[in-house]
Scaffold this motif. Structure first.
Motif, PDB file in Angstrom:
ATOM      1  N   SER A  96       0.794  -1.302  -0.104  1.00 21.56           N
ATOM      2  CA  SER A  96       0.063  -0.075  -0.118  1.00 21.56           C
ATOM      3  C   SER A  96       0.789   1.189  -0.072  1.00 21.56           C
ATOM      4  O   SER A  96       0.388   2.490  -0.026  1.00 21.56           O
ATOM      5  CB  SER A  96      -1.102   0.029   1.417  1.00 21.56           C
ATOM      6  N   ARG A  97       2.143   1.009  -0.006  1.00 24.73           N
ATOM      7  CA  ARG A  97       3.022   2.311   0.027  1.00 24.73           C
ATOM      8  C   ARG A  97       2.730   3.490  -0.879  1.00 24.73           C
ATOM      9  O   ARG A  97       2.438   4.536  -1.041  1.00 24.73           O
ATOM     10  CB  ARG A  97       4.331   2.299   0.104  1.00 24.73           C
ATOM     11  N   PRO A  98       2.537   2.852  -2.298  1.00 25.57           N
ATOM     12  CA  PRO A  98       2.166   4.000  -3.351  1.00 25.57           C
ATOM     13  C   PRO A  98       0.837   4.660  -3.085  1.00 25.57           C
ATOM     14  O   PRO A  98       0.841   5.845  -3.308  1.00 25.57           O
ATOM     15  CB  PRO A  98       2.239   2.933  -4.715  1.00 25.57           C
ATOM     16  N   LEU A  99      -0.088   3.954  -2.691  1.00 26.81           N
ATOM     17  CA  LEU A  99      -1.381   4.615  -2.468  1.00 26.81           C
ATOM     18  C   LEU A  99      -1.435   5.388  -1.226  1.00 26.81           C
ATOM     19  O   LEU A  99      -1.839   6.754  -1.396  1.00 26.81           O
ATOM     20  CB  LEU A  99      -2.333   3.497  -2.225  1.00 26.81           C
ATOM     21  N   ILE A 100      -0.680   5.296  -0.248  1.00 22.84           N
ATOM     22  CA  ILE A 100      -0.698   5.964   0.959  1.00 22.84           C
ATOM     23  C   ILE A 100       0.152   7.323   0.594  1.00 22.84           C
ATOM     24  O   ILE A 100      -0.368   8.420   0.939  1.00 22.84           O
ATOM     25  CB  ILE A 100       0.029   5.471   2.384  1.00 22.84           C
ATOM     26  N   VAL A 101       1.251   7.281  -0.181  1.00 22.89           N
ATOM     27  CA  VAL A 101       1.963   8.525  -0.717  1.00 22.89           C
ATOM     28  C   VAL A 101       1.231   9.223  -1.599  1.00 22.89           C
ATOM     29  O   VAL A 101       1.328  10.584  -1.311  1.00 22.89           O
ATOM     30  CB  VAL A 101       3.317   7.968  -1.302  1.00 22.89           C
ATOM     31  N   GLU A 102       0.470   8.806  -2.357  1.00 30.09           N
ATOM     32  CA  GLU A 102      -0.647   9.475  -3.295  1.00 30.09           C
ATOM     33  C   GLU A 102      -1.611  10.417  -2.457  1.00 30.09           C
ATOM     34  O   GLU A 102      -1.867  11.197  -2.984  1.00 30.09           O
ATOM     35  CB  GLU A 102      -1.198   8.616  -4.236  1.00 30.09           C
ATOM     36  N   LEU A 103      -2.317   9.508  -1.496  1.00 30.85           N
ATOM     37  CA  LEU A 103      -3.278  10.311  -0.716  1.00 30.85           C
ATOM     38  C   LEU A 103      -2.701  11.279  -0.008  1.00 30.85           C
ATOM     39  O   LEU A 103      -3.092  12.435   0.471  1.00 30.85           O
ATOM     40  CB  LEU A 103      -3.934   9.086   0.053  1.00 30.85           C
TER      41      LEU A 103
END
Length: 220
Positions: free
Chosen positions: A16-23
């Protein structure tokens, strides 16, 4: 003997790192905080929530609100997230061996349960959310107390330095997941009980812990 295995969620179970950074970056632009670039994730490795907040210019009193906003948006994209390779097999294997499985995470319980339902994962008996400035070890202490577990009966699997520290402060065994957020080089320096480079190594490590405990008990 270990009978309850507790997992971290983000980075350990789910990629989930890419999603968390995006959000986060979307919220940072809205509120005027520092964004996280593709080349700035590693400097955050090993930092506490307080330290990350200071680095990003986020007042501590704003963290709970910001975290709730981020994880509320996270839920809308749950179905885009995938299990870390090999973790599904690990969960099924530990369950088949008779271990009780739970999750303690800073993510929202509703998000975690939604992900588990979407991926038809039913082996976890408890899911606890612990977004706290005071450390995950407090949540582990509460979990042990509520479930009448001695620290030697539980083990925590996590992918960050703060997970190692939480396990050590709680007195439970800790397996560092090298497939997650913090690097194996960083985590090794803080002496986890075992460094697992692949999920398939975890079951044997737990068996080793229990065998050692059995030999120690037999020697008394």
């Amino acid at each position: 003997m270990i009978r309850h295995v507790i997992f971290d969620f983000d980075g350990t179970i789910v990629n989930s790192r890419p999603l968390i950074v995006e959000l986060y970056n979307s919220l940072a632009a809205k509120h005027g905080y520092q964004a996280i670039g593709d080349d700035t994730s590693e400097p955050f490795a090993g930092l506490s929530i307080r330290q990350r907040s200071k680095t990003l210019g986020i007042p501590l009193y704003r963290l709970p609100f910001l975290g709730f906003q981020l994880f509320s948006e996270y839920r809308r994209k749950i179905k885009t997230l995938e299990l870390k390779d090999g973790v599904g097999d690990l969960i099924r294997d530990l369950n088949a061996q008779g271990y009780q499985l739970s999750i303690i995470s800073s993510n929202l319980e509703s998000n975690i349960r939604s992900f588990l339902r979407h991926n038809e994962i039913s082996q976890f008996v408890q899911v606890r959310s612990c977004f706290s400035l005071f450390g995950k070890h407090r949540a582990i202490h509460s979990f042990l107390r509520d479930n009448k577990l001695h620290p030697r009966e539980a083990l925590y699997i996590g992918d960050e330095l703060r997970d190692i520290q939480a396990g050590q402060r709680s007195g439970i065994k800790m397996i560092a997941a090298a497939w997650g957020y913090d690097s194996s080089e960083l985590m090794t320096r803080f002496s986890p009980d075992f460094m697992a480079f692949y999920p398939g190594e975890v079951s044997a490590a737990i068996e080793g812990f229990n065998a050692s405990a059995g030999r120690a008990a037999g020697a008394l």
